[in-house]
Enzyme design. Sequence first.
Site, short mmCIF file in Angstrom:
data_model
loop_
_atom_site.label_atom_id
_atom_site.label_comp_id
_atom_site.label_asym_id
_atom_site.label_seq_id
_atom_site.Cartn_x
_atom_site.Cartn_y
_atom_site.Cartn_z
N ASP A 116 -6.72 -2.89 3.11
CA ASP A 116 -5.88 -3.34 2.71
C ASP A 116 -6.39 -4.93 3.80
OD1 ASP A 116 -4.31 -1.72 2.16
OD2 ASP A 116 -3.85 -0.87 4.05
N ASP B 296 0.71 -1.17 0.19
CA ASP B 296 0.25 -0.11 -0.23
C ASP B 296 1.16 1.55 0.15
OD1 ASP B 296 -2.75 1.29 0.74
OD2 ASP B 296 -1.77 2.07 2.84
N ASP C 247 -1.46 -0.57 6.11
CA ASP C 247 -1.92 -0.24 7.22
C ASP C 247 -3.41 -0.59 7.50
OD1 ASP C 247 -2.52 1.89 5.37
OD2 ASP C 247 -1.74 3.06 7.00
#
Length: 894
Positions: A638, A330, A634
């Site tokens: 995700d 990410d 995080d």
Amino acid sequence: MEPTQEIPWHVRSAQEVGEVLGTDAHGLTQATAAARLERYGPNQLEEAPPPSALVVLLHQFRSPLIYILLAACVVTVVLGDFVDSGVIAFTLALNALIGFTQERKAAVSVRALMGLVAPRARVIRDGRELELESAWLVPGDLVMLESGTRVPADMRLVSATALTVDESLLTGESISTHKQTEQVAATTPLAERECMAYTGSVVSSGRGRGYVVATGGTTELGKIAGSIRLEGEQSTPLEERMQRFARLIGITVGVASLAGIVLGLLRGESIADMFMMAVALAVAAIPEGLPVVLTITLAVGVSRMARRRAIIRKLPAIETLGSTTVIGSDKTGTLTENRMTVQELWAGGRFFHLGGDGHLEGLAELEVEAGMSLAEHPPLYLTLLAGILTNEAEVYRDEKGLEIRGDPTEAALLIAGDRLGVEHEAVRGRYTTFAEIPFEPERQYSASIRAREGRRFVFVKGAPERVLRMCRELQGEAGPVSLEAQAIHQAADELASRGLRVLAMAWRELPAEEPPPQEVREPEGLVFLGLAGMMDPPRAGVREAIASCREAGIRVVMITGDHATTASAISHELGLAAQGAEVLTGAEMSEMDEQALRQRVGTVSVYARVAPEQKLRVVRALQQAGEVVAVTGDGVNDAPALKAADIGVAMGRAGTDVAREASDMVLADDNFVSIAAAVEEGRITFDNLRKATFFLVSTGAATILVLLAALALGWPLPLLPAQLLWLNLVTNGLQDVALAFEPGDQGVLQRPPRRRGEGFLSKLLWERTLIAGLVMGLGTLGVFHWELMEGAPLPEARTAALTTLVLFQMFQVGNARSETQSVFLRSPLSNPFLLIATISTLLIHLGALYFGPTQYVLRVVPLEDWGMLLRIVAVAATIIVAMELHKLMRRPRA
């Protein structure tokens, strides 16, 4: 129409949504709300119960190796050999206890998704404002939102006043979303549905109201939770290798036992004796210590990783890192800091770059030519001033550090002013608020009229093209000059090309006859001040970590919900992709089938505007292409990909509980840099597992050869089942566990990752295993036969054979320390645990030969013939010669 019917809420008008839900500005009645609560249930996410202790315990017996040992235990009980059956049962219990303890320590009893549901909500029912637990919200409730509150359910907004919402946990976009009430197109991505507010997001500024359209498991957050549950547990490469290895050992045991029984029956042996032979072969072939050493080696890896700021939640994940070929990361909060900062300013026709990372700490003045102060550059000072005064954010310090309330973009302007000497609290104290025009998406600017010492000024902040239309002049060093629109457009485009979000500032002094606040019109005739370019900056050290991953043969790809331009700029700055490299967007992915996506994932390194289900598609496409995929993240968005990946890596500090619970590993310092260190530890851990397995299997091969050869030659059994367990658990067991502490070989990160289909042992080690088995097996048979020919009693000959194998193991464990390096080049002090274990093994075995209880259990006798002992040592030392010759011959190919 039912309130929970699947309809596109964002394409309907606010009035139509109210009609569908049977509600209006007075909200639901208490009776209607109670009926809907009964029908649709509370607004909370389903919590899956943790596995029971019994389930965890039974899980320890799910292995072909364990099944064979259980069968051997039953056979020895049926034959009345309770000593051997007791030893086998103890082995099974020890393995189950260690595995059970480790799994229970790693188990998580509380689902983190429960913590994301807001505890309280302000709602209108029967025309009155109430505050109640968010669990009691139902579809149709009219909920009020204000700055700092968490959105308690999925909502269709019916009013929005300067409302911005931080949806980064769901979308991965670091910039707060401005909300409005007009419907949007059906194909609008979740991150751009400005008329909706979703569970778990946080109101950055402004206020609003909305109808609840989904609660609990039907919210976007609930759908993510559901996809996590449906995903199930993925087999790690280590587990797959262990399953293949266990099947191979099982086949070997079956073939060896059948061959032994056939040979014995052909020679006229009894069925009972042949069953004991089968048990002995099973015990000899199975590396009983492997489950124990596997768990301990992984536990050692856990400890090593913890010292390097990586916390392992699932033991096999350690080795998976060593096999990883692709890391899908990410952007927001993982590669970047999830904190908007002003990177560049343009004022008076010049660019100014802010050094450091945008915190209050750092540079005390501008990075411009020596001796220049801010007061000597009025356009820059006024640009900062306008950014502070057209601003509703708050920045302050507490015991936790820097705290921000409000829109992150506006907070970045306050921090930039503070860093450069224009302290926002002092400025706000000098300029009192007279009137304000809040930001609205359709307006594209905000304005603040401020009074100071009897004079009034209007300050404006907004989109460059919008602010430029209000301006007549440009602020120069000595005062206003003629407006150069082309130069301003060029400067704004240059900042945007670097992935920065660009805002423009303007001002003018108002004449005394300006209308009162309630009649404030759109500003005009302004003086253009300057531009501010902002971005969520990369984390320190990430660029170097990505380079280390590339050197280790690992490709890093970015999978983000942010805009393509921003993702491209960040990826280039981090060295993740070349400038202008292809960016695959979620909209483009939605037009692709799975085969087309599989073809693209091999070359694309940046994915933007990606929804959670599309992130899952990317992960699965990479896996189907044969990659071992680690996913970092995080946010809530995700979590599904973290769960589906071969290994999920979550952020420990800034990460959400949802992401942590879906992961296999958590980075305690939220630093992508720690992943490179974790990969190194993962490779070292697997290397040590491979060393221990080679050590165990090579000695097991020797014992199989000893038993089958003795049977074929018509000799008595050289080794009994209890003696074989002594070899596999006690003498082997100490040394193979000590191999878990072996330091890593040099250049462990310079070699490519292992292939997913590669076996637990390499072809080279299988070749070496056969050679070692032959040398140790023939040497043991030679000693056994020699002693019988010399007239030694059978118990003494068996004791000599057992001792020969014990010494073979002592020498072989040194050979196992490296696949290619000579045993004489490895310092015994580099692994003191192994040195102590090897010496202890010899002392324990010699003690067992003279201790009454162990003499009875093992059927051994003391060895008092020094000539016999010297022969045993000489024969056992031949394994060093054989292994050194093989390493020498195979080193170029290795």
